[in-house]
Design an enzyme around this catalytic site. Structure first.
Site, short mmCIF file in Angstrom:
data_model
loop_
_atom_site.label_atom_id
_atom_site.label_comp_id
_atom_site.label_asym_id
_atom_site.label_seq_id
_atom_site.Cartn_x
_atom_site.Cartn_y
_atom_site.Cartn_z
N LYS A 34 -7.03 -4.91 -2.91
CA LYS A 34 -7.75 -5.42 -1.73
C LYS A 34 -8.70 -4.35 -1.21
O LYS A 34 -8.53 -3.17 -1.52
CB LYS A 34 -6.75 -5.83 -0.64
N CYS B 152 -1.96 -2.73 7.62
CA CYS B 152 -1.83 -3.60 6.44
C CYS B 152 -0.50 -4.35 6.38
O CYS B 152 -0.46 -5.50 5.95
CB CYS B 152 -2.12 -2.82 5.18
N ASP C 74 0.78 -1.25 0.00
CA ASP C 74 0.00 0.00 0.00
C ASP C 74 0.82 1.30 0.00
O ASP C 74 0.51 2.23 0.77
CB ASP C 74 -0.97 0.02 1.19
C1 VGL Z 1 -4.67 0.72 5.74
C2 VGL Z 1 -6.26 1.50 7.17
C3 VGL Z 1 -7.21 1.41 6.19
C4 VGL Z 1 -3.23 0.34 5.51
C5 VGL Z 1 -5.61 0.60 4.74
O1 VGL Z 1 -2.80 0.29 4.33
O2 VGL Z 1 -2.53 0.07 6.51
N1 VGL Z 1 -5.00 1.15 6.95
N2 VGL Z 1 -6.88 0.95 4.98
#
Ligand code: VGL
Ligand code: ZN
Length: 225
Positions: A124, A169, A26
């Site tokens: 995701k 994540c 991410d």
């Molecule tokens: C994430 C919160 C919501 C992350 C993704 O990538 O850690 N955290 N969505």
């Protein structure tokens, strides 16, 4: 094993090839400076992540990729604030700001991130009814993203996890990698966390370490011989 009639020994060797993969979790605009869910100093890991890529033959990335009506967004619930925890179809859900909406600039990979060597991207969080912190499964472990099967098909047995955010994540991706039987490494200087509560990142790293995930630093990693 000794042969009865001769003095020859037969040895059986099992050759074990180490196949490493790097998972970029991410590293998207919404998780760095000026992003909707900015991770403090999130952008600071990018030079380290780019340098680390030199040491890997297989690199994959995950991408948080939510529909605008996703159930993890506080804005999609009446009178709910960011940071509150709700029950989302039977699972506890922390409510987040609107982030990483499919097709938005915030969902794009940070432009400074080298994507040239990334062989496949796994999205995701695409189902509005359930969140997905891990790059392998949703939070209810109901559906797989395909990342686990992909790595197994490629013969991967060791995975190195880097990216954002350490306490969400990255942690869940590393924990699932470990549970799927991959020898799993967290590169501690190639991740940053949200730290909703003070100490969350340290707690996440300790949880990973206690589970059997190896906590390493980028300097220790060198595959090129
Ligand atoms: C994430 C919160 C919501 C992350 C993704 O990538 O850690 N955290 N969505
Ligand atoms: Zn998300």
């Amino acid at each position: 094993m000794k042969n009865e009639e001769s003095n020859h020994y037969t040895f059986h060797y099992t050759l074990y090839t180490i196949m490493k993969a790097l998972i970029l979790v991410d590293i998207q605009n919404d998780f760095v400076k000026d992003g909707a869910l900015a991770v403090p100093e999130g952008e600071s890991i990018i030079p380290t992540v780019n340098a680390l890529q030199e040491d890997f033959d297989l690199i994959v990335a995950t991408q948080d990729w939510h529909p605008a009506d996703h159930g993890s967004f506080a804005a999609n619930h009446t009178e709910k604030q960011v940071g509150e925890v709700i029950d989302l179809h039977g699972l506890p859900q922390i409510l987040w700001p609107v982030h990483c909406v499919q097709g938005s600039t915030g969902a794009e990979f940070v432009k400074e991130l080298n994507m040239d060597k990334v062989e496949k991207v796994f999205v995701k969080g695409t189902d509005k009814t359930i969140d997905s912190y891990s790059g392998f499964f949703d939070n209810g472990r109901k559906k797989a993203t395909g990342l686990g099967d992909y790595l197994k098909e490629k013969g991967v047995n060791e995975v190195y996890v880097v990216g954002l955010a350490a306490d969400y994540c990255v942690k869940f991706t590393a924990m699932d990698a470990h549970s799927l039987g991959f020898t799993t490494y967290l590169v501690a200087d190639a991740t940053k966390g949200v730290n909703l509560q003070k100490g969350d990142v340290e707690a996440a790293i300790e949880e990973m370490r206690a589970t059997g995930i190896h906590i390493v630093y980028s300097k220790e990693i060198a595959m090129k011989n």
